[in-house]
Motif scaffolding. Structure first.
Motif, PDB file in Angstrom:
ATOM      1  N   ASP A 111      68.099   2.925  46.988  1.00  0.00           N
ATOM      2  CA  ASP A 111      68.116   4.330  47.413  1.00  0.00           C
ATOM      3  C   ASP A 111      68.145   5.287  46.225  1.00  0.00           C
ATOM      4  O   ASP A 111      67.411   6.278  46.205  1.00  0.00           O
ATOM      5  CB  ASP A 111      69.308   4.607  48.334  1.00  0.00           C
ATOM      6  N   ALA A 112      68.983   4.995  45.240  1.00  0.00           N
ATOM      7  CA  ALA A 112      69.060   5.849  44.049  1.00  0.00           C
ATOM      8  C   ALA A 112      67.740   5.808  43.284  1.00  0.00           C
ATOM      9  O   ALA A 112      67.263   6.832  42.794  1.00  0.00           O
ATOM     10  CB  ALA A 112      70.211   5.428  43.150  1.00  0.00           C
ATOM     11  N   PHE A 113      67.156   4.614  43.186  1.00  0.00           N
ATOM     12  CA  PHE A 113      65.879   4.491  42.479  1.00  0.00           C
ATOM     13  C   PHE A 113      64.818   5.362  43.144  1.00  0.00           C
ATOM     14  O   PHE A 113      64.141   6.143  42.478  1.00  0.00           O
ATOM     15  CB  PHE A 113      65.427   3.022  42.447  1.00  0.00           C
ATOM     16  N   LYS A 114      64.693   5.253  44.460  1.00  0.00           N
ATOM     17  CA  LYS A 114      63.694   6.051  45.179  1.00  0.00           C
ATOM     18  C   LYS A 114      64.015   7.542  45.110  1.00  0.00           C
ATOM     19  O   LYS A 114      63.119   8.375  45.004  1.00  0.00           O
ATOM     20  CB  LYS A 114      63.601   5.582  46.636  1.00  0.00           C
ATOM     21  N   ARG A 115      65.277   7.880  45.173  1.00  0.00           N
ATOM     22  CA  ARG A 115      65.698   9.281  45.161  1.00  0.00           C
ATOM     23  C   ARG A 115      65.360   9.959  43.837  1.00  0.00           C
ATOM     24  O   ARG A 115      64.898  11.104  43.820  1.00  0.00           O
ATOM     25  CB  ARG A 115      67.207   9.359  45.415  1.00  0.00           C
TER      26      ARG A 115
END
Length: 156
Positions: A27-31
């Motif tokens: 999630d952090a990577f995509k965000r």
């Protein structure tokens, strides 16, 4: 032989930071991916301007077109941007403080070794001016992420 060692060092410098990316979480990577790519391109543009104005110099390693800036930008800088955003986004003061610490460590600590090993040196720029460039980059990164999230919230 020197070229072979440099190319291995460049490759390691670009790849090793990516081993920490799975710990960011999907999630952090995509965000943060769009913001981190954006600021990496900004850094490359600033580096191009800096090269023309002789603010600093990345010593040529493999060819005049392939200097240390490429693996540095797409390795530790890009991955570091992910981590800084993950740890601090949403708290602007903490974000700027962490950037000040990291950029200060680069400028006033690591730069000594970069100059010593003929990787990077300032030419027509002072260290405090480099810190100013870094702080503008930090503001652009945070601002881009803020605008991205503000736009995303409106769509939902």
């Amino acid at each position: 032989m020197k070229s072979r060692n440099c190319s291995k060092t460049l490759l390691l410098m670009m790849i090793l930071p990516w081993f920490s990316v799975p710990m960011l979480g999907k999630d952090a990577f995509k965000r943060y991916l769009p913001s981190c790519i954006f600021i990496s391109f900004v850094v490359l543009i600033v580096n191009s301007i800096a090269k023309k104005r002789r603010w600093w110099r990345w010593y040529e390693v493999l060819s005049p077109k392939v200097t240390w800036v490429f693996p540095f930008t797409w390795g530790p800088f890009l991955v570091g941007s992910f981590w800084i955003l993950k740890w601090t986004y949403g708290n602007f003061f903490r974000y700027m403080l962490l950037n000040l610490i990291v950029d200060g460590a680069f400028t006033y600590g690591l730069m000594y070794y970069l100059q010593k090993f003929k990787i990077f040196s300032l030419v027509r720029m002072k260290k405090f001016q480099l810190m100013y460039v870094f702080m503008v980059d930090a503001l652009l990164l945070y601002g881009f992420q803020f605008l991205k999230e503000k736009g995303f919230v409106k769509r939902v």
